[in-house]
Design an enzyme around this catalytic site. Structure first.
Site, mmCIF file in Angstrom:
data_model
loop_
_atom_site.group_PDB
_atom_site.id
_atom_site.type_symbol
_atom_site.label_atom_id
_atom_site.label_comp_id
_atom_site.label_asym_id
_atom_site.label_seq_id
_atom_site.Cartn_x
_atom_site.Cartn_y
_atom_site.Cartn_z
ATOM 1 N N HIS A 25 0.824 -1.214 0.000
ATOM 2 C CA HIS A 25 0.000 0.000 0.000
ATOM 3 C C HIS A 25 0.859 1.264 0.000
ATOM 4 O O HIS A 25 0.448 2.284 -0.549
ATOM 5 C CB HIS A 25 -0.962 -0.014 1.193
ATOM 6 C CG HIS A 25 -2.022 -1.067 1.068
ATOM 7 N ND1 HIS A 25 -2.381 -1.885 2.102
ATOM 8 C CD2 HIS A 25 -2.788 -1.437 0.010
ATOM 9 C CE1 HIS A 25 -3.328 -2.709 1.690
ATOM 10 N NE2 HIS A 25 -3.588 -2.458 0.425
ATOM 11 N N HIS A 31 -1.980 -5.648 -6.465
ATOM 12 C CA HIS A 31 -2.133 -6.901 -5.731
ATOM 13 C C HIS A 31 -3.586 -7.357 -5.779
ATOM 14 O O HIS A 31 -4.495 -6.585 -6.069
ATOM 15 C CB HIS A 31 -1.647 -6.765 -4.284
ATOM 16 C CG HIS A 31 -2.320 -5.693 -3.497
ATOM 17 N ND1 HIS A 31 -1.976 -4.357 -3.596
ATOM 18 C CD2 HIS A 31 -3.330 -5.738 -2.602
ATOM 19 C CE1 HIS A 31 -2.741 -3.638 -2.794
ATOM 20 N NE2 HIS A 31 -3.579 -4.457 -2.175
ATOM 21 N N CYS A 66 -14.514 -7.013 2.556
ATOM 22 C CA CYS A 66 -13.478 -7.026 1.533
ATOM 23 C C CYS A 66 -12.138 -7.254 2.217
ATOM 24 O O CYS A 66 -11.981 -6.985 3.405
ATOM 25 C CB CYS A 66 -13.463 -5.740 0.731
ATOM 26 S SG CYS A 66 -13.336 -4.267 1.730
ATOM 27 N N HIS A 68 -7.931 -9.246 1.313
ATOM 28 C CA HIS A 68 -6.934 -9.795 0.398
ATOM 29 C C HIS A 68 -6.862 -11.311 0.548
ATOM 30 O O HIS A 68 -6.919 -11.816 1.667
ATOM 31 C CB HIS A 68 -5.551 -9.206 0.702
ATOM 32 C CG HIS A 68 -5.526 -7.722 0.668
ATOM 33 N ND1 HIS A 68 -5.715 -6.947 1.798
ATOM 34 C CD2 HIS A 68 -5.366 -6.854 -0.361
ATOM 35 C CE1 HIS A 68 -5.659 -5.676 1.461
ATOM 36 N NE2 HIS A 68 -5.455 -5.578 0.168
ATOM 37 N N GLU A 86 -15.086 -10.931 9.822
ATOM 38 C CA GLU A 86 -15.627 -9.583 9.979
ATOM 39 C C GLU A 86 -17.091 -9.566 10.408
ATOM 40 O O GLU A 86 -17.478 -8.761 11.255
ATOM 41 C CB GLU A 86 -15.505 -8.789 8.664
ATOM 42 C CG GLU A 86 -14.090 -8.442 8.288
ATOM 43 C CD GLU A 86 -14.008 -7.528 7.072
ATOM 44 O OE1 GLU A 86 -15.038 -6.941 6.667
ATOM 45 O OE2 GLU A 86 -12.907 -7.390 6.531
ATOM 46 N N GLU A 111 -4.361 2.167 -2.520
ATOM 47 C CA GLU A 111 -4.888 0.859 -2.902
ATOM 48 C C GLU A 111 -4.729 0.745 -4.409
ATOM 49 O O GLU A 111 -5.225 1.581 -5.157
ATOM 50 C CB GLU A 111 -6.383 0.733 -2.553
ATOM 51 C CG GLU A 111 -6.667 0.558 -1.092
ATOM 52 C CD GLU A 111 -6.409 -0.849 -0.574
ATOM 53 O OE1 GLU A 111 -5.681 -1.633 -1.220
ATOM 54 O OE2 GLU A 111 -6.917 -1.152 0.505
ATOM 55 N N GLU A 113 -5.443 -2.352 -6.687
ATOM 56 C CA GLU A 113 -5.911 -3.722 -6.531
ATOM 57 C C GLU A 113 -6.570 -4.268 -7.785
ATOM 58 O O GLU A 113 -7.219 -3.547 -8.526
ATOM 59 C CB GLU A 113 -6.915 -3.803 -5.371
ATOM 60 C CG GLU A 113 -6.276 -3.487 -4.040
ATOM 61 C CD GLU A 113 -7.198 -3.648 -2.865
ATOM 62 O OE1 GLU A 113 -6.684 -3.901 -1.762
ATOM 63 O OE2 GLU A 113 -8.427 -3.526 -3.017
#
Length: 172
Positions: A25, A31, A66, A68, A86, A111, A113
């Site tokens: 980041h 990524h 959300c 990774h 979460e 970000e 992504e």
């Protein structure tokens, strides 16, 4: 505790390496990531408000969850893991599409992504993890779109991008 690694990818979603999450980041390196959208039988989307202690986008509203993927983890496995971590539940997920975005934040992080969009269905209230999530609510996609137009600053960057570009994929 060892910092979580993100999966570095090229623009075709082919893995090219691993990097600590914060470093990725800081350097704005592309990524792999995912965004989960969970609906109930009233066709309402479960939104979460990010916890106040998040290192970016604290207290902003966003999709159900959300994060990774971990090395060796499928997109669906990652989505289910993060839903449990979460929101306190798991449901079946279907991958709909993916896209690449880049969003700089006020704190100097970016970000960048390749974000996989997944959709699932669940009819109960979540049992939120207060370290990750401040609150939740259900709204129809149309209500979210209206509110996003009126109050864009209360939503995360990626959520706004997904709504703009992929409305038809998440609209039920």
């Amino acid at each position: 505790m060892r910092e979580e690694q993100v999966i570095l990818v090229n623009e075709n979603d082919e893995q090219i390496g691993l990097m600590p999450k914060m470093e990725a980041h800081e350097k704005a390196v592309l990524h792999r990531a995912f965004s989960v959208f969970v609906f109930n039988d009233k066709n309402q989307l479960m939104l979460q408000q990010r916890a106040a202690n998040k290192y970016h986008s604290p207290l902003l509203w966003t999709n159900t969850c959300c994060s990774h993927q971990r090395n060796g983890e499928t997109n669906i496995e990652a989505g289910k893991r993060r839903l449990q971590e979460e929101m306190g539940f798991v449901c079946e997920l279907e991958e709909k599409t993916w896209f690449i975005y880049k969003a700089p934040f006020d704190n100097g992080l970016t970000e960048h992504e390749l974000d996989h969009i997944m959709v699932g269905f669940y009819n109960e209230d979540p049992i939120i993890n207060r370290d990750e999530v401040e609150s939740f609510k259900y709204m129809t996609v149309e209500e979210v779109k209206e509110d996003m137009d009126k109050n864009p600053t209360i939503y995360t960057a990626w959520f706004k991008i997904i709504f703009e570009k992929f409305y038809d994929f998440i609209k039920q």
